[in-house]
Structures are given as C-alpha cells and as structure tokens.
Design a protein around this motif. Structure first.
Motif, mmCIF file in Angstrom:
data_model
loop_
_atom_site.group_PDB
_atom_site.id
_atom_site.type_symbol
_atom_site.label_atom_id
_atom_site.label_comp_id
_atom_site.label_asym_id
_atom_site.label_seq_id
_atom_site.Cartn_x
_atom_site.Cartn_y
_atom_site.Cartn_z
ATOM 1 N N TYR A 1 0.818 -1.205 0.000
ATOM 2 C CA TYR A 1 0.000 0.000 0.000
ATOM 3 C C TYR A 1 0.854 1.258 0.000
ATOM 4 O O TYR A 1 0.515 2.238 -0.648
ATOM 5 N N LYS A 2 1.962 1.215 0.739
ATOM 6 C CA LYS A 2 2.853 2.377 0.770
ATOM 7 C C LYS A 2 3.528 2.581 -0.580
ATOM 8 O O LYS A 2 3.724 3.712 -1.012
ATOM 9 N N ASP B 1 -1.792 4.071 0.976
ATOM 10 C CA ASP B 1 -1.863 3.755 2.399
ATOM 11 C C ASP B 1 -2.673 4.782 3.175
ATOM 12 O O ASP B 1 -3.201 4.478 4.237
ATOM 13 N N LYS B 2 -2.832 5.973 2.643
ATOM 14 C CA LYS B 2 -3.617 6.994 3.339
ATOM 15 C C LYS B 2 -5.114 6.674 3.328
ATOM 16 O O LYS B 2 -5.872 7.215 4.113
ATOM 17 N N TYR B 3 -5.543 5.796 2.457
ATOM 18 C CA TYR B 3 -6.956 5.426 2.361
ATOM 19 C C TYR B 3 -7.328 4.261 3.265
ATOM 20 O O TYR B 3 -8.500 3.944 3.399
ATOM 21 N N ASP C 1 -7.010 2.256 7.014
ATOM 22 C CA ASP C 1 -6.651 2.314 8.422
ATOM 23 C C ASP C 1 -5.641 1.208 8.703
ATOM 24 O O ASP C 1 -5.852 0.050 8.322
ATOM 25 N N LYS C 2 -4.558 1.542 9.359
ATOM 26 C CA LYS C 2 -3.497 0.552 9.602
ATOM 27 C C LYS C 2 -4.001 -0.621 10.437
ATOM 28 O O LYS C 2 -3.581 -1.752 10.247
ATOM 29 N N SER C 3 -4.929 -0.382 11.357
ATOM 30 C CA SER C 3 -5.455 -1.476 12.175
ATOM 31 C C SER C 3 -6.218 -2.482 11.320
ATOM 32 O O SER C 3 -6.215 -3.674 11.610
ATOM 33 N N LEU C 4 -6.875 -2.017 10.255
ATOM 34 C CA LEU C 4 -7.566 -2.948 9.356
ATOM 35 C C LEU C 4 -6.572 -3.867 8.668
ATOM 36 O O LEU C 4 -6.816 -5.067 8.528
ATOM 37 N N LEU C 5 -5.454 -3.313 8.236
ATOM 38 C CA LEU C 5 -4.440 -4.141 7.573
ATOM 39 C C LEU C 5 -3.861 -5.154 8.543
ATOM 40 O O LEU C 5 -3.590 -6.293 8.160
ATOM 41 N N GLU C 6 -3.678 -4.768 9.795
ATOM 42 C CA GLU C 6 -3.180 -5.713 10.799
ATOM 43 C C GLU C 6 -4.199 -6.813 11.056
ATOM 44 O O GLU C 6 -3.833 -7.979 11.213
#
Length: 45
Positions: A2-3, A8-10, A12-17
């Motif tokens: 994503y980066k 990646d700004k679209y 949420d990092k917690s969703l990816l985790e």
C-alpha cells in the motif's frame, strides 16, 4: 504494497493488521486440516 502505491492513506493501519491476523489464522486452519487428513487414514488402518 500500500505504501509503494501511495494508497496507504486510504486504509486504516489497524484494518491491515486485522487482515494479516485473519490470513495467518486461515493458513493455520488449512495446515491443521491437511495434517488431520493425512493422519486419520493411518490411524484407521
């Protein structure tokens, strides 16, 4: 990934985790099922 694509700004990092945890659990279930499917015929023999 994503980066690299600058999206990646679209997300949420917690969703990816959470997706990563879900993927790891899925792999464990598939492996466990494969082990059971391999062991059961030998036990029933």
């Amino acid at each position: 990934m994503y980066k690299d694509q600058n999206v990646d700004k679209y997300y949420d990092k917690s969703l990816l985790e959470n997706y990563n945890v879900r993927y790891n659990l899925f792999i464990l279930v598939v492996l466990f099922t494969g082990i059971i499917a391999t062991v059961v015929p030998f036990v029933l023999r």
